[in-house]
Design a protein around this motif. Sequence first.
Motif, mmCIF file in Angstrom:
data_model
loop_
_atom_site.group_PDB
_atom_site.id
_atom_site.type_symbol
_atom_site.label_atom_id
_atom_site.label_comp_id
_atom_site.label_asym_id
_atom_site.label_seq_id
_atom_site.Cartn_x
_atom_site.Cartn_y
_atom_site.Cartn_z
ATOM 1 N N SER A 174 0.842 -1.213 0.000
ATOM 2 C CA SER A 174 0.000 0.000 0.000
ATOM 3 C C SER A 174 0.867 1.249 0.000
ATOM 4 O O SER A 174 0.598 2.218 -0.733
ATOM 5 C CB SER A 174 -0.897 0.011 1.246
ATOM 6 N N THR A 175 1.923 1.248 0.822
ATOM 7 C CA THR A 175 2.803 2.415 0.932
ATOM 8 C C THR A 175 3.548 2.662 -0.374
ATOM 9 O O THR A 175 3.661 3.803 -0.841
ATOM 10 C CB THR A 175 3.823 2.204 2.074
ATOM 11 N N TRP A 176 4.053 1.594 -0.982
ATOM 12 C CA TRP A 176 4.802 1.764 -2.247
ATOM 13 C C TRP A 176 3.907 2.373 -3.330
ATOM 14 O O TRP A 176 4.359 3.210 -4.096
ATOM 15 C CB TRP A 176 5.342 0.420 -2.736
ATOM 16 N N VAL A 177 2.662 1.932 -3.393
ATOM 17 C CA VAL A 177 1.758 2.427 -4.433
ATOM 18 C C VAL A 177 1.314 3.863 -4.127
ATOM 19 O O VAL A 177 1.264 4.714 -5.012
ATOM 20 C CB VAL A 177 0.524 1.498 -4.561
ATOM 21 N N ALA A 178 1.039 4.134 -2.845
ATOM 22 C CA ALA A 178 0.537 5.468 -2.472
ATOM 23 C C ALA A 178 1.634 6.522 -2.497
ATOM 24 O O ALA A 178 1.385 7.687 -2.810
ATOM 25 C CB ALA A 178 -0.100 5.410 -1.084
ATOM 26 N N THR A 179 2.866 6.116 -2.174
ATOM 27 C CA THR A 179 3.994 7.054 -2.122
ATOM 28 C C THR A 179 5.141 6.502 -2.960
ATOM 29 O O THR A 179 6.088 5.907 -2.447
ATOM 30 C CB THR A 179 4.474 7.258 -0.673
ATOM 31 N N PRO A 180 5.054 6.670 -4.261
ATOM 32 C CA PRO A 180 6.041 6.038 -5.147
ATOM 33 C C PRO A 180 7.386 6.763 -5.211
ATOM 34 O O PRO A 180 7.736 7.385 -6.210
ATOM 35 C CB PRO A 180 5.335 6.041 -6.501
ATOM 36 N N THR A 181 8.135 6.687 -4.124
ATOM 37 C CA THR A 181 9.500 7.211 -4.149
ATOM 38 C C THR A 181 10.345 6.321 -5.063
ATOM 39 O O THR A 181 9.899 5.248 -5.483
ATOM 40 C CB THR A 181 10.103 7.183 -2.741
ATOM 41 N N ALA A 182 11.560 6.750 -5.327
ATOM 42 C CA ALA A 182 12.440 5.963 -6.207
ATOM 43 C C ALA A 182 12.638 4.557 -5.631
ATOM 44 O O ALA A 182 12.588 3.547 -6.356
ATOM 45 C CB ALA A 182 13.781 6.674 -6.363
ATOM 46 N N GLU A 183 12.842 4.505 -4.303
ATOM 47 C CA GLU A 183 13.055 3.198 -3.663
ATOM 48 C C GLU A 183 11.782 2.349 -3.734
ATOM 49 O O GLU A 183 11.839 1.133 -3.982
ATOM 50 C CB GLU A 183 13.465 3.398 -2.202
ATOM 51 N N ALA A 184 10.632 2.994 -3.542
ATOM 52 C CA ALA A 184 9.364 2.258 -3.575
ATOM 53 C C ALA A 184 9.110 1.669 -4.962
ATOM 54 O O ALA A 184 8.662 0.529 -5.097
ATOM 55 C CB ALA A 184 8.212 3.186 -3.190
ATOM 56 N N VAL A 185 9.411 2.450 -5.993
ATOM 57 C CA VAL A 185 9.209 1.947 -7.362
ATOM 58 C C VAL A 185 10.149 0.777 -7.638
ATOM 59 O O VAL A 185 9.776 -0.239 -8.237
ATOM 60 C CB VAL A 185 9.425 3.084 -8.388
ATOM 61 N N LEU A 186 11.387 0.908 -7.157
ATOM 62 C CA LEU A 186 12.367 -0.177 -7.331
ATOM 63 C C LEU A 186 11.880 -1.453 -6.644
ATOM 64 O O LEU A 186 11.933 -2.550 -7.213
ATOM 65 C CB LEU A 186 13.713 0.253 -6.745
ATOM 66 N N ASN A 187 11.398 -1.306 -5.421
ATOM 67 C CA ASN A 187 10.862 -2.468 -4.696
ATOM 68 C C ASN A 187 9.648 -3.052 -5.423
ATOM 69 O O ASN A 187 9.481 -4.271 -5.498
ATOM 70 C CB ASN A 187 10.454 -2.066 -3.273
ATOM 71 N N SER A 188 8.821 -2.160 -5.948
ATOM 72 C CA SER A 188 7.593 -2.613 -6.617
ATOM 73 C C SER A 188 7.905 -3.487 -7.820
ATOM 74 O O SER A 188 7.325 -4.563 -7.992
ATOM 75 C CB SER A 188 6.756 -1.417 -7.079
ATOM 76 N N VAL A 189 8.824 -3.018 -8.680
ATOM 77 C CA VAL A 189 9.096 -3.796 -9.894
ATOM 78 C C VAL A 189 9.763 -5.131 -9.548
ATOM 79 O O VAL A 189 9.670 -6.093 -10.302
ATOM 80 C CB VAL A 189 9.961 -3.016 -10.917
ATOM 81 N N ALA A 190 10.417 -5.175 -8.409
ATOM 82 C CA ALA A 190 11.023 -6.452 -7.992
ATOM 83 C C ALA A 190 9.955 -7.370 -7.406
ATOM 84 O O ALA A 190 9.746 -8.489 -7.876
ATOM 85 C CB ALA A 190 12.133 -6.205 -6.972
ATOM 86 N N PHE A 191 9.233 -6.885 -6.406
ATOM 87 C CA PHE A 191 8.332 -7.762 -5.657
ATOM 88 C C PHE A 191 7.012 -8.058 -6.370
ATOM 89 O O PHE A 191 6.399 -9.085 -6.111
ATOM 90 C CB PHE A 191 8.044 -7.163 -4.278
ATOM 91 N N PHE A 192 6.578 -7.166 -7.245
ATOM 92 C CA PHE A 192 5.267 -7.391 -7.875
ATOM 93 C C PHE A 192 5.282 -8.546 -8.876
ATOM 94 O O PHE A 192 4.244 -8.940 -9.378
ATOM 95 C CB PHE A 192 4.755 -6.106 -8.539
ATOM 96 N N ASP A 193 6.447 -9.094 -9.152
ATOM 97 C CA ASP A 193 6.536 -10.295 -9.988
ATOM 98 C C ASP A 193 6.581 -11.549 -9.115
ATOM 99 O O ASP A 193 7.018 -12.607 -9.577
ATOM 100 C CB ASP A 193 7.794 -10.252 -10.866
ATOM 101 N N PHE A 194 6.123 -11.454 -7.873
ATOM 102 C CA PHE A 194 6.259 -12.599 -6.966
ATOM 103 C C PHE A 194 5.294 -13.730 -7.322
ATOM 104 O O PHE A 194 4.243 -13.508 -7.916
ATOM 105 C CB PHE A 194 6.029 -12.167 -5.510
ATOM 106 N N ARG A 195 5.685 -14.931 -6.919
ATOM 107 C CA ARG A 195 4.786 -16.092 -7.004
ATOM 108 C C ARG A 195 5.105 -17.016 -5.845
ATOM 109 O O ARG A 195 6.245 -17.027 -5.344
ATOM 110 C CB ARG A 195 4.928 -16.823 -8.341
ATOM 111 N N PRO A 196 4.126 -17.792 -5.391
ATOM 112 C CA PRO A 196 4.395 -18.719 -4.288
ATOM 113 C C PRO A 196 5.259 -19.882 -4.742
ATOM 114 O O PRO A 196 5.057 -20.410 -5.824
ATOM 115 C CB PRO A 196 2.996 -19.200 -3.896
ATOM 116 N N MET A 197 6.214 -20.242 -3.920
ATOM 117 C CA MET A 197 7.091 -21.368 -4.252
ATOM 118 C C MET A 197 6.792 -22.581 -3.374
ATOM 119 O O MET A 197 6.785 -23.721 -3.827
ATOM 120 C CB MET A 197 8.559 -20.928 -4.055
ATOM 121 N N CYS A 198 6.539 -22.330 -2.079
ATOM 122 C CA CYS A 198 6.410 -23.443 -1.145
ATOM 123 C C CYS A 198 5.607 -22.967 0.069
ATOM 124 O O CYS A 198 5.702 -21.802 0.458
ATOM 125 C CB CYS A 198 7.815 -23.885 -0.722
ATOM 126 N N GLY A 199 4.832 -23.868 0.649
ATOM 127 C CA GLY A 199 4.061 -23.513 1.834
ATOM 128 C C GLY A 199 2.614 -23.206 1.485
ATOM 129 O O GLY A 199 2.066 -23.737 0.509
#
Length: 640
Positions: free
Chosen positions: A446-471
């Motif tokens: 929520s914070t990354w989307v609402a406040t897209p700082t440079a770091e937030a955008v960097l985190n977003s493009v990394a984490f938004f491609d996530f998928r479950p692996m185990c568990g």
Amino acid sequence: MKPNNHNLIMEDVIAFLGKVPPFQFLEEENLQAVARNLSMEFYPRGMVILKQDGLPSDSLRIIKKGGVKVSMTSEDGDEVVIDYRGEGDTFGFLSMVGKDRIRSNVVAVEDTICYLLGQEMVLKLLDSNLVFTEYFLKSHITKYIDRTYREMQDKSMFYGGSDRLLFTTRVGDMAIKDVVSTGEDTPIREAAQIMTENRISSLIIVDRNDLPAGIVTDRDLREKVVARGRSVQEPVKGIMTTTLIRVDARDYCFEAVLRMLKYNIHHIMVIKDGRLFGVVTNHDLMLLQGTSPLSLTKDIESQQTIEGLVPVSKKINNIVGLLLKEGGKASNITKVITEINDRLVRKVIEVVERKMGRPPLAFCWIVFGSEGRKEQTFKTDQDNALVYADPTTEAEAETARKYFASFAGQVRDGLLQCGFPPCPANYMASNPQWNQPVRTWKKYFSTWVATPTAEAVLNSVAFFDFRPMCGDALLAEQLRDHLHAVLQDQKVFLGYLANMAIKNSPPIGFLKSFVVEKGGEHKDELNLKIKGIAPLVDILRLFALERGVRETSTLERLEVLRTKHTIVQEYADDLEQAFEFIMLLRIHHQYAQISSGETPDNFINPNRLSNLEKRSIKEAFQLVAKIQDTIIERYKSLIW
């Protein structure tokens, strides 16, 4: 140059045309006829060769040396540059064939020499050579790609020693057709006797309509009957596997391998016209290939320690070599490698969990980056995180923190032993920041989307491609639901992603020359990952998030977006071919390095590519540039 010039000149002309599409695809006889009918002209820099609204061109011009600018003059008198063309490119075709006025200006941007091929010869070639016709009538990368792949295979040492059976043999040709079956109510003992008498490791169970209802394997007899003390008088339907994974008899064997890998099975039913046709086993596929990705996963499953997994993990690169020899596309290779790597990572997690004991809360191990997009080739950095169920008390929270911190550290070390280096940016579950309960992850998103700082955008493009692996995959699904909910109407955030998608411009310069590294270790080379693959990944991620697409793989996103996104609808086939081609070029390059004992990287020297490969990659880059322009137009108020 007049017809019947000196043989030496003819040889030079033929040698030049032999490297230039579509002439390089012509038979020798036709190529010589073309060479005999060529003339040559010189245009000094700045000369207008063809003028907009002028008389139709009388020849097809092939640039031997130099370059031209193609432009149009708008109604307001402004010049709109359409293209720059260089050595081997052609111009004047449409005007000549259509006998229509010239639609654009063509000006020499440097001293330029062109071969001219007259209308009569061009029309003759169009009538008699399909490949020549396709070249001019198809306007996208698809016109090159199959031929480029064939050229890559022909020149490569990796393609020579195989009959490429995996991608050419139909499952129906491999299947055991004398399938032994029995009814659902057959007692287990009788079913086992049937298997013994027929010396088979699986038995198809059919329903009252004689249609396949399930399968029983020798593993079912061991695990569901012997190990659990089940009565052998019970109906066999009680132990059959009813989730019927099947392939069509017309599918290639690769499809059977992929499904058996994905569902961890060693037998698969083959269906033809809706009826049971036969069965294919892991053993059959091993006979086909001599080895099989399936045997590697069997090795992984049989290991009980990290130390036992280490030697098995070293064999994964061999599978890439096998698939290259089979002529697999990049997506075929990455699908298989993803399944195998996933199995290895899950096994490491299983070993650690067994050692540490039951976790205090449900958890999900998620992966992102190329691992999340299922686009791994060779082992890459660890990109993972851990999501666990929300604790209800502080004591429970503390217990969970301690357990999962130790757990993630041990998994990181186990993966390291198996050849997965740690992430230099510390995007790993062993980093406490990325090892959190669901509510914290939701807050991050929520914070990354609402406040897209440079770091937030960097985190977003990394984490938004996530998928479950185990568990517990439901935890990851909760997170995905939350992400799509917070992205609703967030045009500003998408604008930041749009800026990222357009900033990484393709490495094509003036006259379509490659923009390469100017110095350092990789001087004169270009980075296929950063400049080739990343822009395509960024573009498809942006479009997927715009439309709430849940898939994370670039090609899976593309498939879903074909019917949901106007830009993708228009360019879907070209985007797919561009991604496949650049990815295969990268895999090929890295496998060659590994085979030579070098550390794989992403840098290629474009001068070592064939003309056809150069053309294909340039078209791919131009496609990226074209779509980046549409993104700029789409987000123009948010582009800076």
